[in-house]
Design an enzyme around this catalytic site. Structure first.
Site, short mmCIF file in Angstrom:
data_model
loop_
_atom_site.label_atom_id
_atom_site.label_comp_id
_atom_site.label_asym_id
_atom_site.label_seq_id
_atom_site.Cartn_x
_atom_site.Cartn_y
_atom_site.Cartn_z
N CYS A 107 34.15 46.36 39.20
CA CYS A 107 34.48 45.15 39.27
C CYS A 107 33.41 44.01 39.19
O CYS A 107 32.29 44.19 40.04
CB CYS A 107 34.99 45.20 40.97
N GLU A 108 33.53 43.07 38.43
CA GLU A 108 32.68 42.22 38.03
C GLU A 108 32.27 41.08 39.26
O GLU A 108 31.27 40.58 39.01
CB GLU A 108 33.02 41.47 36.81
N HIS A 109 33.15 41.10 40.13
CA HIS A 109 32.71 40.39 41.09
C HIS A 109 31.80 41.05 42.33
O HIS A 109 30.91 40.38 43.00
CB HIS A 109 33.79 39.95 42.08
N HIS A 110 31.78 42.30 42.47
CA HIS A 110 31.03 42.90 43.47
C HIS A 110 30.33 44.15 43.01
O HIS A 110 29.42 44.82 43.79
CB HIS A 110 32.08 43.50 44.60
N GLN A 148 40.68 43.55 36.40
CA GLN A 148 41.67 44.32 35.57
C GLN A 148 42.37 43.72 34.81
O GLN A 148 42.92 44.23 33.73
CB GLN A 148 42.61 45.11 36.73
N HIS A 176 40.71 49.25 43.73
CA HIS A 176 39.66 48.33 43.86
C HIS A 176 38.76 48.76 44.90
O HIS A 176 38.97 48.67 46.11
CB HIS A 176 39.83 47.05 43.43
N CYS A 178 36.25 47.21 46.08
CA CYS A 178 35.84 45.94 46.59
C CYS A 178 37.12 45.55 47.80
O CYS A 178 36.76 44.88 48.54
CB CYS A 178 35.81 45.11 45.67
N1 LIG Z 1 42.40 38.98 39.91
C1 LIG Z 1 41.48 39.80 40.39
N2 LIG Z 1 40.71 39.63 41.32
C2 LIG Z 1 39.84 40.84 41.54
C3 LIG Z 1 39.67 41.90 40.80
N3 LIG Z 1 38.79 42.58 41.41
C4 LIG Z 1 38.26 41.92 42.45
N4 LIG Z 1 38.87 40.87 42.56
C5 LIG Z 1 38.97 39.75 43.67
O1 LIG Z 1 37.77 38.78 43.46
C6 LIG Z 1 37.84 37.91 44.45
C7 LIG Z 1 36.44 37.48 44.90
O2 LIG Z 1 36.92 36.56 45.84
P1 LIG Z 1 35.41 35.77 46.93
O3 LIG Z 1 36.20 35.07 47.86
O4 LIG Z 1 34.66 35.03 45.86
O5 LIG Z 1 34.83 37.01 47.15
P2 LIG Z 1 34.67 37.81 48.64
O6 LIG Z 1 34.32 36.82 49.61
O7 LIG Z 1 33.85 38.93 48.86
O8 LIG Z 1 36.18 38.02 48.97
P3 LIG Z 1 36.67 39.43 49.69
O9 LIG Z 1 36.87 40.39 48.93
O10 LIG Z 1 38.03 38.72 50.05
O11 LIG Z 1 35.91 39.90 50.96
C8 LIG Z 1 38.45 38.80 45.84
O12 LIG Z 1 39.45 38.45 46.14
C9 LIG Z 1 38.68 40.33 45.04
O13 LIG Z 1 39.73 40.97 45.80
C10 LIG Z 1 40.53 41.93 39.62
O14 LIG Z 1 40.26 42.92 38.92
N5 LIG Z 1 41.27 41.07 39.47
ZN LIG Z 2 35.46 43.25 43.50
#
Ligand SMILES: Nc1nc2c(ncn2[C@@H]2O[C@H](COP(=O)(O)OP(=O)(O)OP(=O)(O)O)[C@@H](O)[C@H]2O)c(=O)[nH]1
Ligand SMILES: [Zn+2]
Length: 213
Positions: A107-110, A148, A176, A178
């Site tokens: 996952c590119e966010h985490h 994804q 996921h 995360c």
């Molecule tokens: N659309 C989409 N979202 C993703 C994917 N992988 C992770 N995410 C989401 O990216 C979002 C990032 O949200 P943020 O609020 O910036 O991050 P955060 O504070 O760590 O959020 P939480 O996961 O809710 O604790 C989260 O809702 C994740 O679930 C993906 O493949 N597609």
């Molecule tokens: Zn993530």
């Protein structure tokens, strides 16, 4: 040097605005490895862990190697799989479907794991692709930081470009980590994404046949 197929796929993704956001920083593979190794050393030490411990001492090196050569190897088009295409001499005109292709991505966010499976189908036009190459294309794009939705689209566009047909479909189901191991901590939910091209998008029966699995 990139293969013709790698260049074709990259241009197709760029043309559709679906390439992974990347910037050429001019670093070679070895320079990337060195820098990540050094930065991970700082992270591990910042967390208060003892890098003199024999189990931890190699961790920055392991992570640097894993990022550059393994889990993010798909950022480098030199790693794009060798593609075997053959002429559709047997005139196959029905759906070819490869089910349950397992993949892991990040996952590119985490920067934690996405664990899932993909199903890919196409209706051959002039060309047929070696079956394992479909799995390899899935794996190539999975070996990037991803969301994804983009991963699903990248596989679709790559196959459309290589097979010279719009009639391609991809669906992916994934957990996921995360969502599972941190944050909302949902251990059950799965995410399904679908990318449909050509007849898979336009014809309800073809779409239903594909999605029926
Ligand atoms: N659309 C989409 N979202 C993703 C994917 N992988 C992770 N995410 C989401 O990216 C979002 C990032 O949200 P943020 O609020 O910036 O991050 P955060 O504070 O760590 O959020 P939480 O996961 O809710 O604790 C989260 O809702 C994740 O679930 C993906 O493949 N597609
Ligand atoms: Zn993530």
């Amino acid at each position: 040097m990139l293969t013709e197929e790698a260049m074709l796929v990259r241009s197709a993704l760029e043309a559709r605005g679906l390439e992974t956001p990347m910037r050429d920083n001019g670093l070679s593979r070895d320079q990337k490895y060195q820098k990540i190794n050094q930065l991970m050393t700082e992270i591990v030490q910042t967390l208060g862990l003892d890098l003199n411990d024999d189990s931890l001492s190699e961790t920055p090196h392991r992570i640097a190697k894993m990022y550059v050569d393994e889990v993010f190897g798909g950022l480098d088009y030199r790693n794009f799989p060798k593609i075997a295409l053959i002429e559709n001499k047997m005139q196959v005109s029905e759906m070819v479907k490869v089910k349950d292709i397992s993949f892991t991505s990040t996952c590119e966010h985490h920067f934690v794991t996405i664990d899932g499976s993909a199903t890919v189908a196409y209706i051959p036009a002039k060309k047929i692709i070696g079956l394992s190459k479909i799995n390899r294309i899935v794996r190539f794009f999975a070996q990037r930081p991803q969301v994804q939705e983009r991963l699903t689209q990248q596989i679709l566009i790559a196959l459309q470009a290589l097979l010279e047909t719009d009639n391609v479909a991809v669906t992916m189901d994934a957990v996921h980590y995360c969502v599972k191991s941190r944050g909302v901590m949902d251990v059950n939910s799965k995410t399904q994404t679908t990318a449909l091209g050509g007849i898979f998008k336009d014809d309800a029966r073809t779409r239903a046949e594909f999605l029926a699995r």
